[in-house]
Design a protein around this motif. Structure first.
Motif, PDB file in Angstrom:
ATOM      1  N   ARG A   1       0.861  -1.112  -0.077  1.00  0.00           N
ATOM      2  CA  ARG A   1       0.026   0.092  -0.157  1.00  0.00           C
ATOM      3  C   ARG A   1       0.884   1.208   0.116  1.00  0.00           C
ATOM      4  O   ARG A   1       2.023   1.550   0.687  1.00  0.00           O
ATOM      5  N   GLU A   2       0.392   2.276  -0.674  1.00  0.00           N
ATOM      6  CA  GLU A   2       1.035   3.523  -0.580  1.00  0.00           C
ATOM      7  C   GLU A   2       0.744   4.242   0.655  1.00  0.00           C
ATOM      8  O   GLU A   2      -0.322   3.997   1.601  1.00  0.00           O
ATOM      9  N   CYS A   3       1.602   5.028   1.202  1.00  0.00           N
ATOM     10  CA  CYS A   3       1.287   5.805   2.509  1.00  0.00           C
ATOM     11  C   CYS A   3       0.084   6.591   2.567  1.00  0.00           C
ATOM     12  O   CYS A   3      -0.207   7.348   1.233  1.00  0.00           O
ATOM     13  N   ALA A   4      -0.703   6.399   3.537  1.00  0.00           N
ATOM     14  CA  ALA A   4      -2.129   7.234   3.715  1.00  0.00           C
ATOM     15  C   ALA A   4      -1.701   8.625   3.633  1.00  0.00           C
ATOM     16  O   ALA A   4      -2.742   9.645   3.705  1.00  0.00           O
ATOM     17  N   THR A   5      -0.510   9.257   4.174  1.00  0.00           N
ATOM     18  CA  THR A   5      -0.331  10.705   4.154  1.00  0.00           C
ATOM     19  C   THR A   5      -0.573  11.380   2.930  1.00  0.00           C
ATOM     20  O   THR A   5       0.016  10.816   1.914  1.00  0.00           O
ATOM     21  N   ASP A   6      -1.228  12.743   2.937  1.00  0.00           N
ATOM     22  CA  ASP A   6      -1.249  13.352   1.670  1.00  0.00           C
ATOM     23  C   ASP A   6       0.215  13.581   1.079  1.00  0.00           C
ATOM     24  O   ASP A   6       1.105  13.900   1.891  1.00  0.00           O
ATOM     25  N   ASP A   7       0.087  13.612   0.093  1.00  0.00           N
ATOM     26  CA  ASP A   7       1.324  13.845  -0.748  1.00  0.00           C
ATOM     27  C   ASP A   7       2.755  13.125  -0.573  1.00  0.00           C
ATOM     28  O   ASP A   7       3.619  13.330  -1.023  1.00  0.00           O
TER      29      ASP A   7
ATOM     30  N   PRO B   1      21.320  13.251  21.377  1.00  0.00           N
ATOM     31  CA  PRO B   1      20.421  13.104  20.464  1.00  0.00           C
ATOM     32  C   PRO B   1      19.087  13.365  20.997  1.00  0.00           C
ATOM     33  O   PRO B   1      18.827  12.760  21.870  1.00  0.00           O
ATOM     34  N   LEU B   2      18.308  14.086  20.187  1.00  0.00           N
ATOM     35  CA  LEU B   2      16.782  14.384  20.477  1.00  0.00           C
ATOM     36  C   LEU B   2      15.794  13.234  19.864  1.00  0.00           C
ATOM     37  O   LEU B   2      16.149  12.786  18.903  1.00  0.00           O
ATOM     38  N   PRO B   3      14.922  13.058  20.653  1.00  0.00           N
ATOM     39  CA  PRO B   3      13.916  11.866  20.032  1.00  0.00           C
ATOM     40  C   PRO B   3      13.505  12.296  18.430  1.00  0.00           C
ATOM     41  O   PRO B   3      13.133  13.424  18.484  1.00  0.00           O
ATOM     42  N   GLY B   4      13.431  11.295  17.530  1.00  0.00           N
ATOM     43  CA  GLY B   4      12.843  11.586  16.528  1.00  0.00           C
ATOM     44  C   GLY B   4      13.710  12.370  15.570  1.00  0.00           C
ATOM     45  O   GLY B   4      13.282  12.631  14.272  1.00  0.00           O
ATOM     46  N   MET B   5      15.155  12.590  15.847  1.00  0.00           N
ATOM     47  CA  MET B   5      15.874  12.991  14.846  1.00  0.00           C
ATOM     48  C   MET B   5      15.985  12.272  13.722  1.00  0.00           C
ATOM     49  O   MET B   5      16.030  11.099  13.840  1.00  0.00           O
ATOM     50  N   THR B   6      16.117  12.735  12.449  1.00  0.00           N
ATOM     51  CA  THR B   6      16.123  12.129  11.117  1.00  0.00           C
ATOM     52  C   THR B   6      17.516  11.725  11.221  1.00  0.00           C
ATOM     53  O   THR B   6      18.567  12.402  11.922  1.00  0.00           O
ATOM     54  N   PRO B   7      18.126  10.606  10.423  1.00  0.00           N
ATOM     55  CA  PRO B   7      19.577  10.248  10.225  1.00  0.00           C
ATOM     56  C   PRO B   7      20.408  11.662   9.871  1.00  0.00           C
ATOM     57  O   PRO B   7      21.736  11.641  10.443  1.00  0.00           O
ATOM     58  N   GLN B   8      19.780  12.424   8.813  1.00  0.00           N
ATOM     59  CA  GLN B   8      20.327  13.610   8.350  1.00  0.00           C
ATOM     60  C   GLN B   8      20.822  14.503   9.389  1.00  0.00           C
ATOM     61  O   GLN B   8      21.820  15.115   9.676  1.00  0.00           O
ATOM     62  N   GLU B   9      19.733  14.874  10.386  1.00  0.00           N
ATOM     63  CA  GLU B   9      19.707  15.406  11.452  1.00  0.00           C
ATOM     64  C   GLU B   9      21.078  15.162  12.403  1.00  0.00           C
ATOM     65  O   GLU B   9      21.574  15.889  13.012  1.00  0.00           O
TER      66      GLU B   9
ATOM     67  N   ARG C   1       5.725   7.273  -0.712  1.00  0.00           N
ATOM     68  CA  ARG C   1       6.531   6.103  -0.241  1.00  0.00           C
ATOM     69  C   ARG C   1       5.556   4.890   0.005  1.00  0.00           C
ATOM     70  O   ARG C   1       4.324   5.080   0.263  1.00  0.00           O
ATOM     71  N   GLN C   2       6.162   3.610   0.097  1.00  0.00           N
ATOM     72  CA  GLN C   2       4.889   2.539   0.657  1.00  0.00           C
ATOM     73  C   GLN C   2       5.053   2.336   1.898  1.00  0.00           C
ATOM     74  O   GLN C   2       5.874   2.774   2.706  1.00  0.00           O
ATOM     75  N   ALA C   3       3.554   2.339   2.452  1.00  0.00           N
ATOM     76  CA  ALA C   3       3.515   2.055   3.758  1.00  0.00           C
ATOM     77  C   ALA C   3       4.249   0.989   4.240  1.00  0.00           C
ATOM     78  O   ALA C   3       4.469   0.012   3.672  1.00  0.00           O
ATOM     79  N   SER C   4       4.541   1.035   5.555  1.00  0.00           N
ATOM     80  CA  SER C   4       5.379  -0.143   6.405  1.00  0.00           C
ATOM     81  C   SER C   4       4.296  -1.328   6.460  1.00  0.00           C
ATOM     82  O   SER C   4       2.879  -1.278   6.490  1.00  0.00           O
TER      83      SER C   4
ATOM     84  N   CYS D   1       4.238   5.273   5.981  1.00  0.00           N
ATOM     85  CA  CYS D   1       5.397   4.812   5.986  1.00  0.00           C
ATOM     86  C   CYS D   1       6.355   5.184   7.385  1.00  0.00           C
ATOM     87  O   CYS D   1       5.678   5.844   8.224  1.00  0.00           O
ATOM     88  N   GLU D   2       7.444   4.620   7.659  1.00  0.00           N
ATOM     89  CA  GLU D   2       8.165   4.966   8.810  1.00  0.00           C
ATOM     90  C   GLU D   2       8.631   6.445   8.812  1.00  0.00           C
ATOM     91  O   GLU D   2       8.618   6.818  10.034  1.00  0.00           O
ATOM     92  N   THR D   3       8.757   7.126   7.680  1.00  0.00           N
ATOM     93  CA  THR D   3       9.168   8.701   7.754  1.00  0.00           C
ATOM     94  C   THR D   3       7.813   9.430   8.316  1.00  0.00           C
ATOM     95  O   THR D   3       8.143  10.139   9.388  1.00  0.00           O
ATOM     96  N   CYS D   4       6.815   9.151   7.907  1.00  0.00           N
ATOM     97  CA  CYS D   4       5.608   9.721   8.251  1.00  0.00           C
ATOM     98  C   CYS D   4       5.125   9.303   9.573  1.00  0.00           C
ATOM     99  O   CYS D   4       4.935  10.147  10.636  1.00  0.00           O
ATOM    100  N   ARG D   5       5.774   8.112  10.043  1.00  0.00           N
ATOM    101  CA  ARG D   5       5.133   7.788  11.270  1.00  0.00           C
ATOM    102  C   ARG D   5       6.062   8.394  12.456  1.00  0.00           C
ATOM    103  O   ARG D   5       5.731   8.796  13.498  1.00  0.00           O
TER     104      ARG D   5
END
Length: 161
Positions: free
Chosen positions: A57-63, A109-117, A66-69, A75-79
């Motif tokens: 399934r595609e992620c249910a988030t608008d725009d 590290p702060l919770p929820g930081m992305t790998p880039q951050e 990515r594929q849903a987990s 997806c994991e990013t939106c989650r």
């Protein structure tokens, strides 16, 4: 029982597609019933061999494209962004510079930081005088990862010039 019922429509759709392809490939040399029987036997054979047939399934988030987990609707990013900000649509391409600076200043590290951050905060900590080993301990990574972060930053800086 509920899991088996969720899989049945997907397996039936796969079987129908196999049957349609068999009919097209054999062009009138087999009947529709033979193609259906062949397709259902193929799907059952895959299941017996341990294959799991499920739809992606595609992620249910608008725009979000990515594929849903697995077992989820997003997806994991939106989650991650949902947990972090309460809004999954705030998935961003740009890093949260406030989080990067706070993590570097607080040396954690702060919770929820992305790998880039995390990478940017690690590089920022280098500028604050922390050693490779100290940064690795803070982010629970190997010193080699910190060296890679630094090398990536050097490469990015060199490309900008």
């Amino acid at each position: 029982m509920a899991a088996a019922m969720n899989r049945a429509p997907v397996a039936d759709a796969i079987a129908a597609d196999i049957a349609a392809q068999a009919l097209a490939a054999f062009d009138g040399r087999i009947t529709r019933e033979e193609a259906d029987r062949f397709a259902h036997e193929a799907v059952e054979s895959l299941r017996r061999d341990g294959w799991h047939i499920a739809a992606q399934r595609e992620c249910a988030t608008d725009d979000c494209t990515r594929q849903a987990s697995q077992w989820r609707t997003i997806c994991e990013t939106c989650r991650t962004h949902l947990r972090r900000t309460g809004d999954p649509a705030k998935a961003r391409a740009e890093p949260d510079w406030t989080a990067v600076e706070s993590a570097a200043r607080e040396r954690r590290p702060l919770p929820g930081m992305t790998p880039q951050e995390r990478r940017l905060a690690g590089v920022r900590m280098t500028g604050l005088g922390l050693s490779e080993a100290e940064i690795a301990d803070i982010f629970a990574v190997k010193p080699r990862t910190v060296r890679r972060w630094r090398a990536q930053e050097r490469d990015a800086t060199a490309q900008e010039q």
